[in-house]
Scaffold this motif. Structure first.
Motif, PDB file in Angstrom:
ATOM      1  N   ALA A   4       0.829  -1.273   0.456  1.00  0.00           N
ATOM      2  CA  ALA A   4       0.251  -0.045   0.070  1.00  0.00           C
ATOM      3  C   ALA A   4       0.862   1.178   0.373  1.00  0.00           C
ATOM      4  O   ALA A   4       2.527   1.398   0.802  1.00  0.00           O
ATOM      5  CB  ALA A   4      -0.933   0.121   0.953  1.00  0.00           C
ATOM      6  N   LEU A   5       0.404   2.267  -0.900  1.00  0.00           N
ATOM      7  CA  LEU A   5       0.887   3.568  -0.976  1.00  0.00           C
ATOM      8  C   LEU A   5       0.839   4.358   0.704  1.00  0.00           C
ATOM      9  O   LEU A   5      -0.143   4.015   1.883  1.00  0.00           O
ATOM     10  CB  LEU A   5       0.452   4.538  -1.403  1.00  0.00           C
ATOM     11  CG  LEU A   5       0.749   3.744  -3.222  1.00  0.00           C
ATOM     12  CD1 LEU A   5      -0.331   4.322  -4.252  1.00  0.00           C
ATOM     13  CD2 LEU A   5       2.438   3.991  -3.238  1.00  0.00           C
ATOM     14  N   PRO A   6       1.216   5.550   1.217  1.00  0.00           N
ATOM     15  CA  PRO A   6       2.000   5.666   2.249  1.00  0.00           C
ATOM     16  C   PRO A   6       0.621   6.029   3.245  1.00  0.00           C
ATOM     17  O   PRO A   6      -0.437   6.241   4.019  1.00  0.00           O
ATOM     18  CB  PRO A   6       2.091   7.286   2.386  1.00  0.00           C
ATOM     19  CG  PRO A   6       3.901   6.808   0.850  1.00  0.00           C
ATOM     20  CD  PRO A   6       3.225   5.733   0.326  1.00  0.00           C
ATOM     21  N   SER A   7      -0.771   6.720   2.055  1.00  0.00           N
ATOM     22  CA  SER A   7      -1.799   6.914   2.445  1.00  0.00           C
ATOM     23  C   SER A   7      -3.218   6.364   2.130  1.00  0.00           C
ATOM     24  O   SER A   7      -4.230   6.610   2.199  1.00  0.00           O
ATOM     25  CB  SER A   7      -1.967   7.843   0.516  1.00  0.00           C
ATOM     26  OG  SER A   7      -2.595   7.061  -0.257  1.00  0.00           O
ATOM     27  N   GLY A   8      -2.724   4.692   1.799  1.00  0.00           N
ATOM     28  CA  GLY A   8      -3.079   4.238   2.144  1.00  0.00           C
ATOM     29  C   GLY A   8      -3.844   3.645   0.959  1.00  0.00           C
ATOM     30  O   GLY A   8      -4.698   2.363   1.255  1.00  0.00           O
ATOM     31  N   ALA A   9      -3.977   4.001  -0.097  1.00  0.00           N
ATOM     32  CA  ALA A   9      -4.130   3.171  -1.905  1.00  0.00           C
ATOM     33  C   ALA A   9      -3.781   2.119  -1.193  1.00  0.00           C
ATOM     34  O   ALA A   9      -2.158   2.292  -1.670  1.00  0.00           O
ATOM     35  CB  ALA A   9      -4.134   4.814  -2.854  1.00  0.00           C
ATOM     36  N   PRO A  10      -4.411   1.486  -2.488  1.00  0.00           N
ATOM     37  CA  PRO A  10      -3.369  -0.157  -2.591  1.00  0.00           C
ATOM     38  C   PRO A  10      -2.160   0.269  -3.677  1.00  0.00           C
ATOM     39  O   PRO A  10      -2.613   1.900  -4.667  1.00  0.00           O
ATOM     40  CB  PRO A  10      -4.806  -0.398  -3.589  1.00  0.00           C
ATOM     41  CG  PRO A  10      -5.570   0.470  -3.507  1.00  0.00           C
ATOM     42  CD  PRO A  10      -5.690   1.081  -2.270  1.00  0.00           C
ATOM     43  N   ARG A  11      -0.825  -0.177  -4.119  1.00  0.00           N
ATOM     44  CA  ARG A  11      -0.306   0.161  -4.975  1.00  0.00           C
ATOM     45  C   ARG A  11      -0.501  -0.280  -6.350  1.00  0.00           C
ATOM     46  O   ARG A  11      -1.516  -1.393  -6.823  1.00  0.00           O
ATOM     47  CB  ARG A  11       1.083  -0.341  -5.078  1.00  0.00           C
ATOM     48  CG  ARG A  11       2.207  -0.094  -5.550  1.00  0.00           C
ATOM     49  CD  ARG A  11       2.841  -1.086  -4.400  1.00  0.00           C
ATOM     50  NE  ARG A  11       4.612  -1.000  -5.553  1.00  0.00           N
ATOM     51  CZ  ARG A  11       5.663  -1.253  -5.407  1.00  0.00           C
ATOM     52  NH1 ARG A  11       5.623  -1.963  -4.662  1.00  0.00           N
ATOM     53  NH2 ARG A  11       6.803  -1.339  -6.334  1.00  0.00           N
ATOM     54  N   TRP A  53       2.254  -6.470  -6.609  1.00  0.00           N
ATOM     55  CA  TRP A  53       3.977  -6.364  -5.846  1.00  0.00           C
ATOM     56  C   TRP A  53       4.172  -7.502  -4.672  1.00  0.00           C
ATOM     57  O   TRP A  53       5.047  -8.703  -5.622  1.00  0.00           O
ATOM     58  CB  TRP A  53       3.843  -5.214  -5.708  1.00  0.00           C
ATOM     59  CG  TRP A  53       4.377  -3.967  -6.891  1.00  0.00           C
ATOM     60  CD1 TRP A  53       3.193  -2.950  -7.574  1.00  0.00           C
ATOM     61  CD2 TRP A  53       4.884  -4.340  -7.790  1.00  0.00           C
ATOM     62  NE1 TRP A  53       3.557  -2.792  -8.791  1.00  0.00           N
ATOM     63  CE2 TRP A  53       5.172  -3.236  -8.497  1.00  0.00           C
ATOM     64  CE3 TRP A  53       6.195  -4.861  -8.268  1.00  0.00           C
ATOM     65  CZ2 TRP A  53       5.659  -2.835  -9.753  1.00  0.00           C
ATOM     66  CZ3 TRP A  53       6.984  -4.711  -9.125  1.00  0.00           C
ATOM     67  CH2 TRP A  53       6.878  -3.460  -9.816  1.00  0.00           C
ATOM     68  N   SER A  54       2.898  -7.625  -4.149  1.00  0.00           N
ATOM     69  CA  SER A  54       3.323  -8.672  -3.241  1.00  0.00           C
ATOM     70  C   SER A  54       3.466 -10.489  -3.844  1.00  0.00           C
ATOM     71  O   SER A  54       3.900 -11.005  -2.920  1.00  0.00           O
ATOM     72  CB  SER A  54       2.607  -8.746  -2.275  1.00  0.00           C
ATOM     73  OG  SER A  54       0.241  -8.710  -2.826  1.00  0.00           O
ATOM     74  N   ASP A  55       2.394 -10.571  -4.793  1.00  0.00           N
ATOM     75  CA  ASP A  55       2.627 -11.848  -5.556  1.00  0.00           C
ATOM     76  C   ASP A  55       4.145 -11.898  -6.248  1.00  0.00           C
ATOM     77  O   ASP A  55       4.756 -13.619  -5.787  1.00  0.00           O
ATOM     78  CB  ASP A  55       1.836 -12.389  -6.577  1.00  0.00           C
ATOM     79  CG  ASP A  55       0.304 -12.406  -6.361  1.00  0.00           C
ATOM     80  OD1 ASP A  55       0.134 -12.611  -4.683  1.00  0.00           O
ATOM     81  OD2 ASP A  55      -0.195 -12.546  -6.664  1.00  0.00           O
ATOM     82  N   ILE A  56       5.412 -10.890  -6.691  1.00  0.00           N
ATOM     83  CA  ILE A  56       6.164 -11.013  -7.460  1.00  0.00           C
ATOM     84  C   ILE A  56       7.135 -10.429  -6.045  1.00  0.00           C
ATOM     85  O   ILE A  56       8.054 -11.979  -5.912  1.00  0.00           O
ATOM     86  CB  ILE A  56       6.439  -9.198  -8.115  1.00  0.00           C
ATOM     87  CG1 ILE A  56       5.320  -9.153  -8.823  1.00  0.00           C
ATOM     88  CG2 ILE A  56       7.552  -9.877  -8.536  1.00  0.00           C
ATOM     89  CD1 ILE A  56       5.601  -8.166 -10.087  1.00  0.00           C
ATOM     90  N   GLU A  57       6.991  -9.950  -5.354  1.00  0.00           N
ATOM     91  CA  GLU A  57       7.753 -10.425  -4.131  1.00  0.00           C
ATOM     92  C   GLU A  57       7.878 -11.632  -3.041  1.00  0.00           C
ATOM     93  O   GLU A  57       8.698 -12.344  -3.251  1.00  0.00           O
ATOM     94  CB  GLU A  57       7.634  -9.758  -2.939  1.00  0.00           C
ATOM     95  CG  GLU A  57       8.085  -7.954  -3.311  1.00  0.00           C
ATOM     96  CD  GLU A  57       7.310  -6.969  -2.927  1.00  0.00           C
ATOM     97  OE1 GLU A  57       6.957  -7.119  -1.494  1.00  0.00           O
ATOM     98  OE2 GLU A  57       7.804  -5.717  -2.711  1.00  0.00           O
ATOM     99  N   LYS A  58       6.647 -11.954  -3.542  1.00  0.00           N
ATOM    100  CA  LYS A  58       6.504 -13.984  -2.682  1.00  0.00           C
ATOM    101  C   LYS A  58       7.241 -14.889  -3.570  1.00  0.00           C
ATOM    102  O   LYS A  58       7.755 -15.865  -3.037  1.00  0.00           O
ATOM    103  CB  LYS A  58       5.331 -14.086  -1.884  1.00  0.00           C
ATOM    104  CG  LYS A  58       4.605 -15.942  -1.798  1.00  0.00           C
ATOM    105  CD  LYS A  58       3.294 -16.069  -1.471  1.00  0.00           C
ATOM    106  CE  LYS A  58       2.554 -16.946  -1.144  1.00  0.00           C
ATOM    107  NZ  LYS A  58       1.271 -17.317  -1.447  1.00  0.00           N
ATOM    108  N   TRP A  59       7.444 -14.423  -4.880  1.00  0.00           N
ATOM    109  CA  TRP A  59       7.142 -15.475  -5.687  1.00  0.00           C
ATOM    110  C   TRP A  59       9.220 -15.508  -5.636  1.00  0.00           C
ATOM    111  O   TRP A  59       9.356 -16.623  -5.691  1.00  0.00           O
ATOM    112  CB  TRP A  59       7.030 -15.374  -6.940  1.00  0.00           C
ATOM    113  CG  TRP A  59       7.617 -16.481  -8.461  1.00  0.00           C
ATOM    114  CD1 TRP A  59       7.028 -17.913  -8.428  1.00  0.00           C
ATOM    115  CD2 TRP A  59       8.350 -16.202  -9.443  1.00  0.00           C
ATOM    116  NE1 TRP A  59       8.130 -18.472  -9.379  1.00  0.00           N
ATOM    117  CE2 TRP A  59       9.041 -17.494  -9.703  1.00  0.00           C
ATOM    118  CE3 TRP A  59       9.303 -14.845  -9.306  1.00  0.00           C
ATOM    119  CZ2 TRP A  59       9.882 -17.308 -10.823  1.00  0.00           C
ATOM    120  CZ3 TRP A  59      10.404 -15.087 -10.286  1.00  0.00           C
ATOM    121  CH2 TRP A  59      10.913 -16.278 -10.966  1.00  0.00           C
ATOM    122  N   LEU A  60       9.398 -14.409  -5.521  1.00  0.00           N
ATOM    123  CA  LEU A  60      10.957 -13.853  -5.633  1.00  0.00           C
ATOM    124  C   LEU A  60      11.214 -14.825  -4.753  1.00  0.00           C
ATOM    125  O   LEU A  60      12.539 -15.573  -4.817  1.00  0.00           O
ATOM    126  CB  LEU A  60      11.327 -12.658  -5.695  1.00  0.00           C
ATOM    127  CG  LEU A  60      10.943 -11.846  -6.937  1.00  0.00           C
ATOM    128  CD1 LEU A  60      11.561 -10.937  -7.180  1.00  0.00           C
ATOM    129  CD2 LEU A  60      12.345 -12.832  -7.973  1.00  0.00           C
TER     130      LEU A  60
END
Length: 67
Positions: A4-11, A53-60
């Motif tokens: 999430a971005l600092p504003s709380g909006a999803p990336r 992005w979370s799926d990419i990082e998890k896969w890595l």
């Protein structure tokens, strides 16, 4: 890296060129993952490929080789 971005909006979802650059692979590899399997989970949004992005990082993380 936070999903999430600092504003709380999803990336925003990652686009194929961003996925390729982040993973250090040619963009053609990202499209091969889409058609042949492998790589991080990809999402088809209409005709476009995207990934969380979370799926990419998890896969890595799953690709880590134990010493």
């Amino acid at each position: 890296m936070s999903a999430a971005l600092p504003s709380g909006a999803p990336r925003p979802l990652a686009k194929p060129p961003e996925i390729a650059e982040f993973c250090g692979v040619p963009i053609g590899t990202v499209y091969q993952w889409s058609s042949r399997g492998g790589g991080p989970k990809l999402i088809r949004v209409g005709r476009h490929l995207r990934a969380r992005w979370s799926d990419i990082e998890k896969w890595l993380d799953e690709q880590t080789i134990a010493a």
